[in-house]
Design a protein around this motif. Structure first.
Motif, PDB file in Angstrom:
ATOM      1  N   THR A  17       0.824  -1.209   0.000  1.00 45.04           N
ATOM      2  CA  THR A  17       0.000   0.000   0.000  1.00 45.04           C
ATOM      3  C   THR A  17       0.858   1.259   0.000  1.00 45.04           C
ATOM      4  O   THR A  17       0.648   2.167  -0.812  1.00 45.04           O
ATOM      5  N   LEU A  18       1.833   1.319   0.895  1.00 48.55           N
ATOM      6  CA  LEU A  18       2.647   2.525   1.020  1.00 48.55           C
ATOM      7  C   LEU A  18       3.582   2.720  -0.173  1.00 48.55           C
ATOM      8  O   LEU A  18       3.657   3.823  -0.733  1.00 48.55           O
ATOM      9  N   VAL A  19       4.278   1.690  -0.578  1.00 53.14           N
ATOM     10  CA  VAL A  19       5.216   1.814  -1.691  1.00 53.14           C
ATOM     11  C   VAL A  19       4.459   2.046  -2.999  1.00 53.14           C
ATOM     12  O   VAL A  19       4.794   2.944  -3.773  1.00 53.14           O
ATOM     13  N   GLY A  20       3.427   1.237  -3.260  1.00 53.61           N
ATOM     14  CA  GLY A  20       2.649   1.403  -4.494  1.00 53.61           C
ATOM     15  C   GLY A  20       1.982   2.759  -4.571  1.00 53.61           C
ATOM     16  O   GLY A  20       2.045   3.448  -5.593  1.00 53.61           O
ATOM     17  N   GLY A  21       1.353   3.195  -3.470  1.00 50.65           N
ATOM     18  CA  GLY A  21       0.680   4.489  -3.452  1.00 50.65           C
ATOM     19  C   GLY A  21       1.661   5.647  -3.560  1.00 50.65           C
ATOM     20  O   GLY A  21       1.426   6.615  -4.280  1.00 50.65           O
TER      21      GLY A  21
END
Length: 179
Positions: A17-21
């Protein structure tokens, strides 16, 4: 001191979630720069006019969101949580594709360049001494534009000329001879 344990699947979903977003946000903000670099290196790949990078990052980010929702809200774990994450990822991929297609369609056309004026007729606004500069009016894109112009011969103002070339940001013209 108590230790906090985070299940590995939750950790993977949070990282996705954090890296992709985060990378999706960076890609949206600097897409023109990165796209230009990838185009210059012939590394660009797109699907229906949409760059592959935002689509993949949206999938990864939404995979993480869906996986977290499965483990924390639905109390589903393991492969089932990954399936829920994959479903969310597919929806994120699809929504990103639709949004980027809409943005691509809303872009305006590229403006004309002075080389597009070659062959057009123009009217001399300020007389053009041979080998020096004057100016001409040229109709392009539904408007009349004034350009610096030069010619190999003296051309008085009010004369009809044809654009034959480009000289920097100006144009090269020649007088239209009546037959």
């Amino acid at each position: 001191m108590p230790t906090i344990t985070i299940p590995i699947e939750d950790f993977v979903f949070v990282v996705c979630t954090l890296v992709g977003g985060g990378l999706l946000l960076v890609t949206v903000l600097v897409d023109d720069i990165l796209g230009g670099i990838f185009d210059a290196l012939h590394l660009s790949f797109d699907i229906g006019g949409v760059s592959l990078m935002p689509l993949l990052l949206a999938f990864v980010s939404m995979f993480g969101v869906g996986g977290l929702m499965a483990t924390q809200v639905f109390d589903v774990h393991g492969g089932q949580a990954a399936l829920v994450g994959t479903g969310f990822g597919a929806v994120g991929f699809g929504l990103t594709y639709v949004l980027f297609q809409a943005l691509r369609r809303s872009e305006g056309e590229n403006p004309f360049s002075t080389s597009d004026l070659i062959g057009r007729d123009a009217l001399v606004a300020v007389s053009i001494p041979a080998g020096r500069f004057g100016s001409v009016y040229v109709k392009a894109e539904g408007q009349t534009h004034e350009f610096t112009a030069t010619s190999g011969e003296d051309i008085p103002n009010g004369s009809l000329v044809r654009v034959t070339g480009v000289a920097g940001t100006g144009v090269v013209v020649e007088r239209i001879r009546s037959s």
